[in-house]
Design an enzyme around this catalytic site. Structure first.
Site, PDB file in Angstrom:
ATOM      1  N   LYS A  78      26.306  88.772   2.478  1.00  0.00           N
ATOM      2  CA  LYS A  78      27.069  89.755   1.689  1.00  0.00           C
ATOM      3  C   LYS A  78      27.153  89.313   0.229  1.00  0.00           C
ATOM      4  O   LYS A  78      26.839  90.081  -0.680  1.00  0.00           O
ATOM      5  CB  LYS A  78      28.495  89.874   2.261  1.00  0.00           C
ATOM      6  CG  LYS A  78      29.460  90.595   1.335  1.00  0.00           C
ATOM      7  CD  LYS A  78      30.859  90.686   1.906  1.00  0.00           C
ATOM      8  CE  LYS A  78      31.738  89.494   1.683  1.00  0.00           C
ATOM      9  NZ  LYS A  78      32.455  89.438   0.397  1.00  0.00           N
TER      10      LYS A  78
ATOM     11  N   ARG B  80      42.858  85.596  -9.394  1.00  0.00           N
ATOM     12  CA  ARG B  80      41.442  85.763  -9.687  1.00  0.00           C
ATOM     13  C   ARG B  80      41.159  86.384 -11.061  1.00  0.00           C
ATOM     14  O   ARG B  80      40.631  87.491 -11.167  1.00  0.00           O
ATOM     15  CB  ARG B  80      40.769  86.573  -8.570  1.00  0.00           C
ATOM     16  CG  ARG B  80      40.952  85.931  -7.215  1.00  0.00           C
ATOM     17  CD  ARG B  80      40.276  86.680  -6.104  1.00  0.00           C
ATOM     18  NE  ARG B  80      38.860  86.411  -6.024  1.00  0.00           N
ATOM     19  CZ  ARG B  80      38.058  86.974  -5.128  1.00  0.00           C
ATOM     20  NH1 ARG B  80      38.539  87.829  -4.266  1.00  0.00           N
ATOM     21  NH2 ARG B  80      36.781  86.681  -5.094  1.00  0.00           N
TER      22      ARG B  80
ATOM     23  N   ASP C  29      35.641  80.225   2.245  1.00  0.00           N
ATOM     24  CA  ASP C  29      35.440  81.416   3.084  1.00  0.00           C
ATOM     25  C   ASP C  29      35.354  81.083   4.581  1.00  0.00           C
ATOM     26  O   ASP C  29      35.232  81.993   5.407  1.00  0.00           O
ATOM     27  CB  ASP C  29      34.158  82.155   2.653  1.00  0.00           C
ATOM     28  CG  ASP C  29      34.305  82.793   1.285  1.00  0.00           C
ATOM     29  OD1 ASP C  29      35.444  82.935   0.812  1.00  0.00           O
ATOM     30  OD2 ASP C  29      33.275  83.145   0.683  1.00  0.00           O
TER      31      ASP C  29
ATOM     32  N   ARG D 294      34.174  95.088   5.762  1.00  0.00           N
ATOM     33  CA  ARG D 294      33.645  94.723   4.447  1.00  0.00           C
ATOM     34  C   ARG D 294      32.593  93.622   4.577  1.00  0.00           C
ATOM     35  O   ARG D 294      31.705  93.541   3.729  1.00  0.00           O
ATOM     36  CB  ARG D 294      34.777  94.212   3.548  1.00  0.00           C
ATOM     37  CG  ARG D 294      35.782  95.261   3.180  1.00  0.00           C
ATOM     38  CD  ARG D 294      36.763  94.730   2.184  1.00  0.00           C
ATOM     39  NE  ARG D 294      36.046  94.261   0.996  1.00  0.00           N
ATOM     40  CZ  ARG D 294      36.634  93.710  -0.058  1.00  0.00           C
ATOM     41  NH1 ARG D 294      37.929  93.566  -0.073  1.00  0.00           N
ATOM     42  NH2 ARG D 294      35.933  93.318  -1.093  1.00  0.00           N
TER      43      ARG D 294
HETATM   44  N1  EPU Z   1      38.423  81.821 -11.585  1.00  0.00           N
HETATM   45  C1  EPU Z   1      39.105  81.809 -12.783  1.00  0.00           C
HETATM   46  N2  EPU Z   1      38.553  82.478 -13.842  1.00  0.00           N
HETATM   47  C2  EPU Z   1      37.379  83.157 -13.754  1.00  0.00           C
HETATM   48  C3  EPU Z   1      36.687  83.157 -12.510  1.00  0.00           C
HETATM   49  C4  EPU Z   1      37.238  82.487 -11.440  1.00  0.00           C
HETATM   50  O1  EPU Z   1      40.166  81.213 -12.907  1.00  0.00           O
HETATM   51  O2  EPU Z   1      36.936  83.731 -14.757  1.00  0.00           O
HETATM   52  C5  EPU Z   1      39.031  81.142 -10.428  1.00  0.00           C
HETATM   53  C6  EPU Z   1      39.400  82.131  -9.319  1.00  0.00           C
HETATM   54  O3  EPU Z   1      40.635  82.719  -9.560  1.00  0.00           O
HETATM   55  C7  EPU Z   1      39.376  81.253  -8.094  1.00  0.00           C
HETATM   56  C8  EPU Z   1      38.265  80.252  -8.391  1.00  0.00           C
HETATM   57  O4  EPU Z   1      38.081  80.288  -9.814  1.00  0.00           O
HETATM   58  O5  EPU Z   1      40.577  80.583  -7.962  1.00  0.00           O
HETATM   59  C9  EPU Z   1      36.955  80.568  -7.705  1.00  0.00           C
HETATM   60  O6  EPU Z   1      36.464  81.810  -8.108  1.00  0.00           O
HETATM   61  P1  EPU Z   1      34.907  82.152  -8.162  1.00  0.00           P
HETATM   62  O7  EPU Z   1      34.662  82.855  -9.458  1.00  0.00           O
HETATM   63  O8  EPU Z   1      34.096  80.970  -7.837  1.00  0.00           O
HETATM   64  O9  EPU Z   1      34.801  83.200  -6.977  1.00  0.00           O
HETATM   65  P2  EPU Z   1      34.269  84.673  -7.003  1.00  0.00           P
HETATM   66  O10 EPU Z   1      32.953  84.723  -7.685  1.00  0.00           O
HETATM   67  O11 EPU Z   1      35.331  85.591  -7.453  1.00  0.00           O
HETATM   68  C10 EPU Z   1      32.920  84.346  -4.785  1.00  0.00           C
HETATM   69  C11 EPU Z   1      32.850  85.062  -3.465  1.00  0.00           C
HETATM   70  C12 EPU Z   1      34.120  84.795  -2.680  1.00  0.00           C
HETATM   71  C13 EPU Z   1      34.247  83.285  -2.480  1.00  0.00           C
HETATM   72  C14 EPU Z   1      34.242  82.576  -3.838  1.00  0.00           C
HETATM   73  C15 EPU Z   1      34.298  81.063  -3.732  1.00  0.00           C
HETATM   74  C16 EPU Z   1      31.477  86.967  -3.998  1.00  0.00           C
HETATM   75  C17 EPU Z   1      31.354  88.432  -4.128  1.00  0.00           C
HETATM   76  N3  EPU Z   1      32.677  86.479  -3.688  1.00  0.00           N
HETATM   77  O12 EPU Z   1      34.043  84.910  -5.457  1.00  0.00           O
HETATM   78  O13 EPU Z   1      33.963  85.434  -1.418  1.00  0.00           O
HETATM   79  O14 EPU Z   1      35.424  82.982  -1.790  1.00  0.00           O
HETATM   80  O15 EPU Z   1      33.049  82.947  -4.572  1.00  0.00           O
HETATM   81  O16 EPU Z   1      33.229  80.597  -3.012  1.00  0.00           O
HETATM   82  O17 EPU Z   1      30.496  86.254  -4.147  1.00  0.00           O
HETATM   83  C18 EPU Z   1      34.649  86.401   0.603  1.00  0.00           C
HETATM   84  O18 EPU Z   1      33.455  86.647   0.839  1.00  0.00           O
HETATM   85  O19 EPU Z   1      35.541  86.539   1.489  1.00  0.00           O
HETATM   86  C19 EPU Z   1      35.028  85.946  -0.730  1.00  0.00           C
HETATM   87  C20 EPU Z   1      36.277  85.990  -1.181  1.00  0.00           C
END
Ligand code: EPU
Length: 422
Positions: free
Chosen positions: A22, A123, A308, A400
């Site tokens: 996904k 986030r 995850d 999802r």
């Molecule tokens: N963060 C910030 N600022 C930013 C971006 C992120 O503070 O600009 C923080 C977030 O708030 C969080 C941490 O950094 O506390 C990690 O966020 P990251 O950006 O790495 O995650 P993401 O890209 O929003 C993806 C996956 C998530 C998965 C995370 C961590 C996708 C679509 N989503 O999210 O997947 O948990 O990486 O591996 O790729 C799931 O599939 O259930 C899911 C939540």
């Protein structure tokens, strides 16, 4: 709203096919915006999040056709008609923000709604914004929308992320493919989904090196062309189903499973007394004799233990022998499944970013409520091991991220059915 009825029971045996990831597919789809030529993805998972991304891309003027029962996505962004990602779509799925980098690079402008918080944490998007600003974009927040402009095009830069954010790395990497000059992302995320995106972008003509390491170097090119790419295996679906025989006993082969995608997770399974072996078709998982042993877990960016899989691992620890501590270091609010598991007789004490789980002999079925995607599947796993019936409501969370969950689990002998809302 539909629910899932699970009747706890005996061991599980057989095979479960693992779908394409996904989270890889959700970043590969926006990559279509970078090129006028078609991008085709194979091994796409059949999920509601993929439908949401399809709607978003279509709202921008991209053509997206779902072929071969949804496993092939044929996309073309020849004529983009909008550069606005509307709040109504973005609020449903945070990954919608992954259109920001590609639109900015291709069109020189993008207006993308800020996603807001979600069930697992605040986030924010500051790292995406700082990265794109370093490439020369001007970004303003107005009426809840990020208004991004790069009228003279983007320019390569050295960007050091203060945290190895998956989404920020993806957005910056996509934007940098069409920037002038060289971009280096330092402290980049190393997740397999990043490597998959880089592989696909290279097929489209991008020049990227170092993906999978903390330093990714991107040499900008003038244009990207069409490509066909197979989505990498979903390591989270893989890990989730590896836990099914771990919790219930039996032996299950996960077709398409790869140990390199779930290394840290397998180390914890081994310590808990679960056997994982590689086969020519994937991974085989079985539980050694006796109760599972308690193990401590700390979630970390890849190659660490994935956040995850934390909820699902907690379900396993609920019936383990001894006490385990699960520490959540990625999302501040990702223990919403704990009170639901407690309703099934689990002994869990959450304090800040830690959950202490004291294993009990057997969980008891109960009506429970899913709060997010991974929480919902952890309740199903717990239900499979519990005495009696468990009804998991709010199944839309599950849809999802898990395709054909009832078919996959009943195929290995689980007693599980979807109860349609009348
Ligand atoms: N963060 C910030 N600022 C930013 C971006 C992120 O503070 O600009 C923080 C977030 O708030 C969080 C941490 O950094 O506390 C990690 O966020 P990251 O950006 O790495 O995650 P993401 O890209 O929003 C993806 C996956 C998530 C998965 C995370 C961590 C996708 C679509 N989503 O999210 O997947 O948990 O990486 O591996 O790729 C799931 O599939 O259930 C899911 C939540």
């Amino acid at each position: 709203m539909d629910s899932i009825l699970v009747t706890g029971g005996g061991p599980l045996n057989g095979q479960i096919p693992i779908a394409g990831a996904k989270n890889a597919c959700l970043t590969l789809m926006p990559a279509t915006l970078l090129s006028e030529e078609p991008l085709t993805l194979t091994n796409a998972p059949r999920l509601s999040d993929i439908k949401t991304m399809t709607l978003l891309l279509q709202s921008l003027g991209a053509e997206v056709s779902s072929l071969q029962d949804g496993q092939v996505l044929a996309m073309s962004s020849h004529d983009l008609t909008s550069h606005v990602a509307d709040y109504d779509i973005v609020r449903k799925m945070r990954a919608s923000n992954l259109v920001l980098g590609p639109m900015l690079a291709r069109l020189g402008q993008a207006v993308v709604s800020l996603p807001g918080g979600c069930a697992i944490g605040a986030r924010p998007m500051d790292l995406h914004i700082h990265g794109l600003e370093a490439l020369g974009a001007e970004i303003e927040l107005k009426d809840g929308y990020l208004h991004a402009k790069a009228p003279k095009g983007l320019k390569g830069a050295v960007i050091k992320l203060s945290f190895a954010s998956v989404g920020a790395t993806e957005n910056i990497m996509m934007a940098a493919t069409l920037a002038k000059g060289t971009t280096v992302i330092k402290n980049a995320a190393r997740e397999p989904e990043i490597v998959d995106l880089a592989d696909c972008l290279r097929k489209m003509g991008a020049q990227i090196e170092g993906d999978g390491s903390p330093d990714i170097t991107i040499q900008g090119v003038d244009r990207l062309h069409g490509a066909t790419h197979q989505v990498v295996t979903d390591r989270i679906e893989l890990g989730t189903y590896m836990l099914a025989p771990a919790i219930c006993g039996g032996e299950v082969e996960l077709l398409g499973g790869r140990i390199d995608l779930v290394g840290a997770f397998c180390e914890k399974l081994d310590a808990a007394g679960i056997q994982v072996t590689e086969t020519d078709k994937g991974l085989k998982v079985s539980r050694r004799n006796g109760r599972v042993k308690a193990v401590d877990v700390v979630t970390e960016p890849f190659p660490g233990f994935p956040t995850d899989l934390q909820a699902q691992m907690m379900a396993l620890m609920c019936t383990a022998e001894g006490t385990s501590v699960l520490e959540e270091k990625i999302f501040e609010n990702r223990f919403m499944h704990a009170p639901e598991l407690t309703r099934m007789g689990a002994r869990i004490d959450v304090h800040g970013g830690h959950a202490t789980v004291t294993g009990v002999e057997r969980l008891k079925g109960a009506p429970v409520m899913a709060t997010d995607l991974r929480a919902s599947v952890s309740l199903i796993l717990a239900g499979l091991a519990a005495e009696g019936e468990t009804v998991v409501s709010r199944v839309y969370h599950l849809d999802r991220g898990y395709e054909h969950v009832v078919r996959k689990l009943s195929g290995v002998g689980a007693r599980i059915e979807r109860v349609r809302d009348q």
